[in-house]
Design a protein around this motif. Structure first.
Motif, PDB file in Angstrom:
ATOM      1  N   VAL A 159       4.999  -2.807 -12.383  1.00  0.00           N
ATOM      2  CA  VAL A 159       4.571  -2.284 -13.678  1.00  0.00           C
ATOM      3  C   VAL A 159       5.776  -1.753 -14.437  1.00  0.00           C
ATOM      4  O   VAL A 159       6.620  -1.059 -13.881  1.00  0.00           O
ATOM      5  N   SER A 217       0.914  -6.088 -13.318  1.00  0.00           N
ATOM      6  CA  SER A 217      -0.452  -6.270 -12.846  1.00  0.00           C
ATOM      7  C   SER A 217      -0.980  -4.946 -12.324  1.00  0.00           C
ATOM      8  O   SER A 217      -0.254  -4.200 -11.687  1.00  0.00           O
ATOM      9  N   TRP A 218      -2.250  -4.693 -12.590  1.00  0.00           N
ATOM     10  CA  TRP A 218      -2.881  -3.439 -12.146  1.00  0.00           C
ATOM     11  C   TRP A 218      -4.378  -3.607 -12.135  1.00  0.00           C
ATOM     12  O   TRP A 218      -4.921  -4.565 -12.677  1.00  0.00           O
ATOM     13  N   ARG A 252      -6.370  -0.847 -13.194  1.00  0.00           N
ATOM     14  CA  ARG A 252      -6.797  -0.140 -14.411  1.00  0.00           C
ATOM     15  C   ARG A 252      -5.687   0.785 -14.896  1.00  0.00           C
ATOM     16  O   ARG A 252      -5.001   1.404 -14.091  1.00  0.00           O
ATOM     17  N   ILE A 253      -5.545   0.850 -16.205  1.00  0.00           N
ATOM     18  CA  ILE A 253      -4.701   1.865 -16.827  1.00  0.00           C
ATOM     19  C   ILE A 253      -5.615   2.994 -17.272  1.00  0.00           C
ATOM     20  O   ILE A 253      -6.559   2.762 -18.037  1.00  0.00           O
ATOM     21  N   ASP A 298      -2.744  -3.477 -23.900  1.00  0.00           N
ATOM     22  CA  ASP A 298      -2.123  -2.535 -22.959  1.00  0.00           C
ATOM     23  C   ASP A 298      -0.982  -1.774 -23.618  1.00  0.00           C
ATOM     24  O   ASP A 298       0.108  -1.626 -23.061  1.00  0.00           O
ATOM     25  N   ILE A 356      -1.711   4.711 -13.718  1.00  0.00           N
ATOM     26  CA  ILE A 356      -2.143   3.343 -13.444  1.00  0.00           C
ATOM     27  C   ILE A 356      -2.589   3.221 -12.001  1.00  0.00           C
ATOM     28  O   ILE A 356      -1.905   3.677 -11.078  1.00  0.00           O
ATOM     29  N   ARG A 357      -3.733   2.587 -11.824  1.00  0.00           N
ATOM     30  CA  ARG A 357      -4.205   2.283 -10.478  1.00  0.00           C
ATOM     31  C   ARG A 357      -3.788   0.853 -10.141  1.00  0.00           C
ATOM     32  O   ARG A 357      -4.238  -0.093 -10.790  1.00  0.00           O
ATOM     33  N   PRO A 358      -2.949   0.676  -9.150  1.00  0.00           N
ATOM     34  CA  PRO A 358      -2.515  -0.678  -8.774  1.00  0.00           C
ATOM     35  C   PRO A 358      -3.660  -1.504  -8.203  1.00  0.00           C
ATOM     36  O   PRO A 358      -4.728  -0.981  -7.891  1.00  0.00           O
ATOM     37  N   LEU A 359      -3.407  -2.790  -8.059  1.00  0.00           N
ATOM     38  CA  LEU A 359      -4.424  -3.711  -7.559  1.00  0.00           C
ATOM     39  C   LEU A 359      -4.836  -3.389  -6.137  1.00  0.00           C
ATOM     40  O   LEU A 359      -5.996  -3.566  -5.766  1.00  0.00           O
ATOM     41  N   GLU A 376      -4.004   6.600  -8.074  1.00  0.00           N
ATOM     42  CA  GLU A 376      -3.375   6.433  -9.380  1.00  0.00           C
ATOM     43  C   GLU A 376      -1.936   6.906  -9.283  1.00  0.00           C
ATOM     44  O   GLU A 376      -1.647   7.909  -8.637  1.00  0.00           O
ATOM     45  N   TYR A 431       3.613   6.161 -14.174  1.00  0.00           N
ATOM     46  CA  TYR A 431       4.716   5.289 -14.558  1.00  0.00           C
ATOM     47  C   TYR A 431       5.319   5.808 -15.858  1.00  0.00           C
ATOM     48  O   TYR A 431       4.607   6.345 -16.710  1.00  0.00           O
TER      49      TYR A 431
END
Length: 121
Positions: free
Chosen positions: A2, A27-28, A30-31, A76, A99-102, A107, A110
């Protein structure tokens, strides 16, 4: 990976306006909240404005009525419209996002690299 990339800083006279942008890439899952911080020389970093994924906002008292935070979830991107700028608004402005990664339930914070805003009197 990210990344947050800010743009829109610069030099402006007092009373002028600037619009900062911060675009997230990668890639994530959710933001969540997105925020703008600033740090002036010799001072601590301070929260300027924040916006949730649903669009709720809050502002530092020093910028209420002059700054507006907004976001475009489809792009985004978070924005900071700064009007009636004052010399005391001079600082490096940083974008921040939760941000929550995949592959995680957690959370993470960043940060962008910062963009300089200078307001001349």
């Amino acid at each position: 990976q990210v990344q947050l990339v800010e743009s829109g800083g610069g030099l402006v006279q007092a009373g002028g306006s600037l619009r900062l942008s911060c675009a997230a890439s990668g890639s994530w899952f959710r933001i969540n909240a997105m925020r703008w911080y600033r740090q002036a020389p010799g001072k601590q970093r301070e929260l300027v404005a924040a916006i949730t994924s649903a669009g709720s906002t809050n502002y530092a008292d020093s910028v209420k009525g002059r700054f507006t935070i907004s976001r475009n979830n489809a792009r985004d991107t978070v924005y900071l419209q700064m009007n009636s700028l004052k010399p005391e608004d001079t600082a490096i402005y940083y974008c921040n996002a939760g941000i929550r990664p995949l592959v995680s339930l957690n959370e993470y914070d960043y940060w962008g690299q910062g963009t300089q805003v200078t307001v001349s009197s």
